[in-house]
Design a protein around this motif. Structure first.
Motif, PDB file in Angstrom:
ATOM      1  N   ASN A   1      -8.636  -8.341 -23.708  1.00 52.71           N
ATOM      2  CA  ASN A   1     -10.083  -8.505 -24.857  1.00 52.71           C
ATOM      3  C   ASN A   1      -9.264  -7.164 -26.101  1.00 52.71           C
ATOM      4  OD1 ASN A   1     -11.480  -9.657 -23.777  1.00 52.71           O
ATOM      5  ND2 ASN A   1     -11.824  -7.994 -22.983  1.00 52.71           N
ATOM      6  N   THR A   2      -8.517  -6.019 -25.309  1.00 51.80           N
ATOM      7  CA  THR A   2      -7.915  -4.848 -26.122  1.00 51.80           C
ATOM      8  C   THR A   2      -7.005  -4.690 -25.528  1.00 51.80           C
ATOM      9  OG1 THR A   2      -9.626  -3.333 -25.418  1.00 51.80           O
ATOM     10  CG2 THR A   2     -10.399  -4.196 -27.795  1.00 51.80           C
ATOM     11  N   VAL A   3      -6.107  -4.209 -26.664  1.00 47.42           N
ATOM     12  CA  VAL A   3      -4.553  -3.815 -26.266  1.00 47.42           C
ATOM     13  C   VAL A   3      -3.939  -1.920 -26.997  1.00 47.42           C
ATOM     14  CG1 VAL A   3      -2.065  -2.829 -26.336  1.00 47.42           C
ATOM     15  CG2 VAL A   3      -3.441  -5.287 -25.881  1.00 47.42           C
ATOM     16  N   ARG A   4      -4.358  -0.933 -26.347  1.00 47.12           N
ATOM     17  CA  ARG A   4      -3.918   0.485 -26.367  1.00 47.12           C
ATOM     18  C   ARG A   4      -2.597   0.963 -25.976  1.00 47.12           C
ATOM     19  NH1 ARG A   4      -9.198   4.292 -24.469  1.00 47.12           N
ATOM     20  NH2 ARG A   4      -9.044   2.363 -22.737  1.00 47.12           N
ATOM     21  N   ALA A   5      -1.815   1.478 -27.714  1.00 43.26           N
ATOM     22  CA  ALA A   5      -0.552   1.984 -26.891  1.00 43.26           C
ATOM     23  C   ALA A   5      -0.169   3.321 -27.415  1.00 43.26           C
ATOM     24  CB  ALA A   5       0.809   0.987 -27.485  1.00 43.26           C
TER      25      ALA A   5
ATOM     26  N   GLY B   1       7.254   3.826 -23.557  1.00 48.33           N
ATOM     27  CA  GLY B   1       6.064   3.595 -23.885  1.00 48.33           C
ATOM     28  C   GLY B   1       4.372   3.790 -22.741  1.00 48.33           C
ATOM     29  N   SER B   2       3.610   3.570 -22.751  1.00 49.74           N
ATOM     30  CA  SER B   2       2.603   3.177 -21.766  1.00 49.74           C
ATOM     31  C   SER B   2       1.500   2.031 -22.410  1.00 49.74           C
ATOM     32  CB  SER B   2       1.690   4.565 -21.601  1.00 49.74           C
ATOM     33  OG  SER B   2       2.640   5.558 -20.732  1.00 49.74           O
ATOM     34  N   ILE B   3       0.998   0.959 -21.919  1.00 51.55           N
ATOM     35  CA  ILE B   3      -0.387   0.413 -22.695  1.00 51.55           C
ATOM     36  C   ILE B   3      -1.562   0.422 -22.222  1.00 51.55           C
ATOM     37  CG2 ILE B   3      -0.685  -1.956 -23.133  1.00 51.55           C
ATOM     38  CD1 ILE B   3       2.057  -1.796 -23.863  1.00 51.55           C
ATOM     39  N   ILE B   4      -2.619   0.286 -22.438  1.00 50.41           N
ATOM     40  CA  ILE B   4      -3.938   0.439 -21.450  1.00 50.41           C
ATOM     41  C   ILE B   4      -4.580  -1.429 -22.439  1.00 50.41           C
ATOM     42  CG2 ILE B   4      -6.001   1.063 -20.845  1.00 50.41           C
ATOM     43  CD1 ILE B   4      -5.126   3.628 -20.759  1.00 50.41           C
ATOM     44  N   ALA B   5      -4.553  -1.832 -20.968  1.00 50.51           N
ATOM     45  CA  ALA B   5      -5.126  -3.239 -21.842  1.00 50.51           C
ATOM     46  C   ALA B   5      -6.258  -3.693 -21.365  1.00 50.51           C
ATOM     47  CB  ALA B   5      -3.771  -4.921 -22.014  1.00 50.51           C
ATOM     48  N   SER B   6      -7.766  -4.294 -21.491  1.00 50.84           N
ATOM     49  CA  SER B   6      -8.717  -4.521 -21.105  1.00 50.84           C
ATOM     50  C   SER B   6      -8.818  -5.665 -21.448  1.00 50.84           C
ATOM     51  CB  SER B   6     -10.176  -2.907 -21.843  1.00 50.84           C
ATOM     52  OG  SER B   6     -10.139  -4.043 -23.307  1.00 50.84           O
ATOM     53  N   TYR B   7     -10.129  -6.065 -19.929  1.00 51.13           N
ATOM     54  CA  TYR B   7     -10.450  -7.682 -19.962  1.00 51.13           C
ATOM     55  C   TYR B   7     -11.952  -6.930 -19.182  1.00 51.13           C
ATOM     56  CZ  TYR B   7      -5.030  -9.212 -19.259  1.00 51.13           C
ATOM     57  OH  TYR B   7      -4.134  -8.962 -19.555  1.00 51.13           O
TER      58      TYR B   7
ATOM     59  N   ILE C   1       0.484  -0.014 -17.785  1.00 43.79           N
ATOM     60  CA  ILE C   1       1.525  -0.553 -18.214  1.00 43.79           C
ATOM     61  C   ILE C   1       2.693   0.427 -18.511  1.00 43.79           C
ATOM     62  CG2 ILE C   1       3.390  -1.627 -19.486  1.00 43.79           C
ATOM     63  CD1 ILE C   1       1.225  -3.893 -19.446  1.00 43.79           C
ATOM     64  N   MET C   2       3.656   0.892 -17.975  1.00 45.98           N
ATOM     65  CA  MET C   2       4.127   2.346 -18.595  1.00 45.98           C
ATOM     66  C   MET C   2       5.562   1.592 -18.110  1.00 45.98           C
ATOM     67  SD  MET C   2       2.216   5.394 -16.834  1.00 45.98           S
ATOM     68  CE  MET C   2       4.193   4.749 -15.296  1.00 45.98           C
ATOM     69  N   TYR C   3       7.002   2.247 -18.746  1.00 42.69           N
ATOM     70  CA  TYR C   3       8.145   1.296 -19.203  1.00 42.69           C
ATOM     71  C   TYR C   3       8.685   2.395 -19.270  1.00 42.69           C
ATOM     72  CZ  TYR C   3       5.855   0.229 -23.997  1.00 42.69           C
ATOM     73  OH  TYR C   3       5.771   0.388 -25.194  1.00 42.69           O
ATOM     74  N   SER C   4      10.210   2.228 -19.929  1.00 43.63           N
ATOM     75  CA  SER C   4      11.012   4.058 -20.884  1.00 43.63           C
ATOM     76  C   SER C   4      12.283   3.327 -20.198  1.00 43.63           C
ATOM     77  CB  SER C   4      10.697   4.954 -19.534  1.00 43.63           C
ATOM     78  OG  SER C   4      11.538   5.716 -20.045  1.00 43.63           O
ATOM     79  N   LYS C   5      12.946   3.732 -20.827  1.00 36.75           N
ATOM     80  CA  LYS C   5      14.872   3.821 -20.663  1.00 36.75           C
ATOM     81  C   LYS C   5      15.137   4.507 -21.644  1.00 36.75           C
ATOM     82  CE  LYS C   5      16.882   0.140 -23.585  1.00 36.75           C
ATOM     83  NZ  LYS C   5      16.964  -0.622 -22.710  1.00 36.75           N
ATOM     84  N   ILE C   6      14.052   6.175 -21.210  1.00 40.21           N
ATOM     85  CA  ILE C   6      14.503   7.126 -21.782  1.00 40.21           C
ATOM     86  C   ILE C   6      15.164   7.805 -19.891  1.00 40.21           C
ATOM     87  CG2 ILE C   6      15.010   7.692 -23.927  1.00 40.21           C
ATOM     88  CD1 ILE C   6      12.732   8.858 -24.048  1.00 40.21           C
TER      89      ILE C   6
ATOM     90  N   GLU D   1       3.180  -7.265 -29.719  1.00 47.68           N
ATOM     91  CA  GLU D   1       3.373  -6.496 -30.997  1.00 47.68           C
ATOM     92  C   GLU D   1       2.650  -5.303 -31.647  1.00 47.68           C
ATOM     93  OE1 GLU D   1       2.568  -9.714 -35.527  1.00 47.68           O
ATOM     94  OE2 GLU D   1       4.004 -10.292 -34.010  1.00 47.68           O
ATOM     95  N   ASP D   2       0.969  -5.751 -30.669  1.00 45.59           N
ATOM     96  CA  ASP D   2      -0.420  -5.508 -31.483  1.00 45.59           C
ATOM     97  C   ASP D   2       0.486  -3.772 -30.757  1.00 45.59           C
ATOM     98  OD1 ASP D   2      -2.882  -3.600 -31.213  1.00 45.59           O
ATOM     99  OD2 ASP D   2      -3.452  -5.402 -30.143  1.00 45.59           O
ATOM    100  N   ALA D   3       0.945  -3.609 -29.587  1.00 44.97           N
ATOM    101  CA  ALA D   3       1.190  -2.072 -29.244  1.00 44.97           C
ATOM    102  C   ALA D   3       2.231  -1.716 -29.926  1.00 44.97           C
ATOM    103  CB  ALA D   3       1.510  -2.220 -27.931  1.00 44.97           C
TER     104      ALA D   3
END
Length: 328
Positions: free
Chosen positions: A196-200, A213-219, A226-231, A313-315
């Motif tokens: 429903n929504t994405v917060r990044a 980065g980090s993302i919280i997606a709501s249903y 979600i957490m991800y990193s190249k550093i 794209e939203d993030a």
């Protein structure tokens, strides 16, 4: 036999070839590279009979039925559409394209040309992901999806010394989200669909891409973290939590050890022995699509690719991460 041409001569392509050759109906007949020297060198290494520095020439040659694309992200859509408009099936590396519009253009090209198109997302076709998918009902009502992928980039040290390689350049539609975050997002799209929504949030680097980065997606009845990193590196597993228990995934990009722990502590090992290299299963799925006359995979579907692109794209918009492909 399905005769393949490849676009891209990097380490991912080498892994693809090693896995693909384990399929008896796969034949590698051609490659495209921007330089003749690189094409000749790579072609000799893997015994590829036909080399091209002009993509259209490869497509017109009559030597190929399908194309595997492992070029920079920014080139995926243009090259894939050119291939499909010339009647070739396309297996394209993740992320499928730079943005939602490009993904839709690729899907439209597949439809009008009657060819197969699939995003090469190895994790979603591996046997242990299938086992995970089939075991979701054991969790009861799912309340949280947690996916984590942190891997310190081998190119980040060079970046800090002022040598900015393609992995950290926005003109190639790169960065942490596109390179690693996609591995966390794609399974979410397959298992739970469109949020429903994405917060990044995230850390932007001076080159213009995201380092982590980090993302919280709501249903309606759950959320996704979600957490991800190249550093930075991370050793944390991923997990899906339900009211009856949780499923732990050792590595979201290449799921191998899958353990279901029921409420109360009893653990069930859901692991399935995988006899082939990780990329084998996506290639097998794609070859089966062609053999069966199907255009898209039920698991690595066009809808899953679209949802993944929408979330990313939203993030990116929230991070202020803009690619040249976004403003064409």
């Amino acid at each position: 036999m399905v005769r393949f041409g490849i676009i891209g001569t990097n380490f991912i392509t080498e892994r693809f070839i090693e896995a693909a050759k384990r399929n008896e109906d796969f034949e590698l007949t051609a490659l495209y590279s921007r330089t003749g020297e690189r094409a000749a060198q790579f072609g000799q290494k893997y015994d590829i009979p036909h080399h091209y520095t002009d993509l259209q020439e490869m497509l017109d040659s009559g030597n190929i039925d399908a194309v595997y694309i492992a070029s920079p992200n920014s080139l995926h859509a243009e090259q894939a559409i050119q291939c499909m408009d010339n009647g070739k099936h396309v297996l394209c590396e993740k992320p499928l394209a730079s943005n939602v519009a490009e993904v839709q253009d690729m899907i439209n090209a597949a439809r009008r040309n009657g060819v197969a198109l699939m995003e090469a997302i190895k994790s979603a076709l591996m046997p242990n992901f299938v086992a995970l998918h089939n075991s979701l009902p054991k969790l009861g009502q799912v309340r949280r999806y947690f996916a984590n992928y942190g891997q310190y980039s081998s190119r980040y040290d060079a970046y800090k010394e002022g040598n900015i390689q393609n992995a950290f350049r926005p003109e190639f539609s790169n960065g942490s989200l596109m390179d690693l975050g996609v591995y966390c997002i794609y399974p979410l799209a397959v298992l739970f669909g469109r949020p429903n929504t994405v917060r990044a949030t995230g850390v932007m680097l001076e080159s213009g891409v995201d380092g982590e980065g980090s993302i919280i997606a709501s249903y309606d009845d759950m959320d996704a973290v979600i957490m991800y990193s190249k550093i930075t590196d991370s050793s944390l597993p991923s997990e899906i939590q339900g009211e009856l228990g949780s499923i732990r995934i050792d590595k979201i990009s290449e799921p191998n050890q899958i353990v279901m722990t029921y409420r109360g502590g009893f653990a069930e090992n859901l692991h399935v022995t995988q006899y082939e290299p990780p990329m084998y299963y996506e290639i097998r799925e794609f070859l089966d699509l062609i053999a069966d006359g199907r255009q898209e995979s039920e698991i690595a579907s066009w809808e899953s690719s679209l949802i993944t692109a929408e979330i990313m794209e939203d993030a990116r918009k929230q991070l202020g991460l803009v690619y040249p492909a976004d403003v064409k």
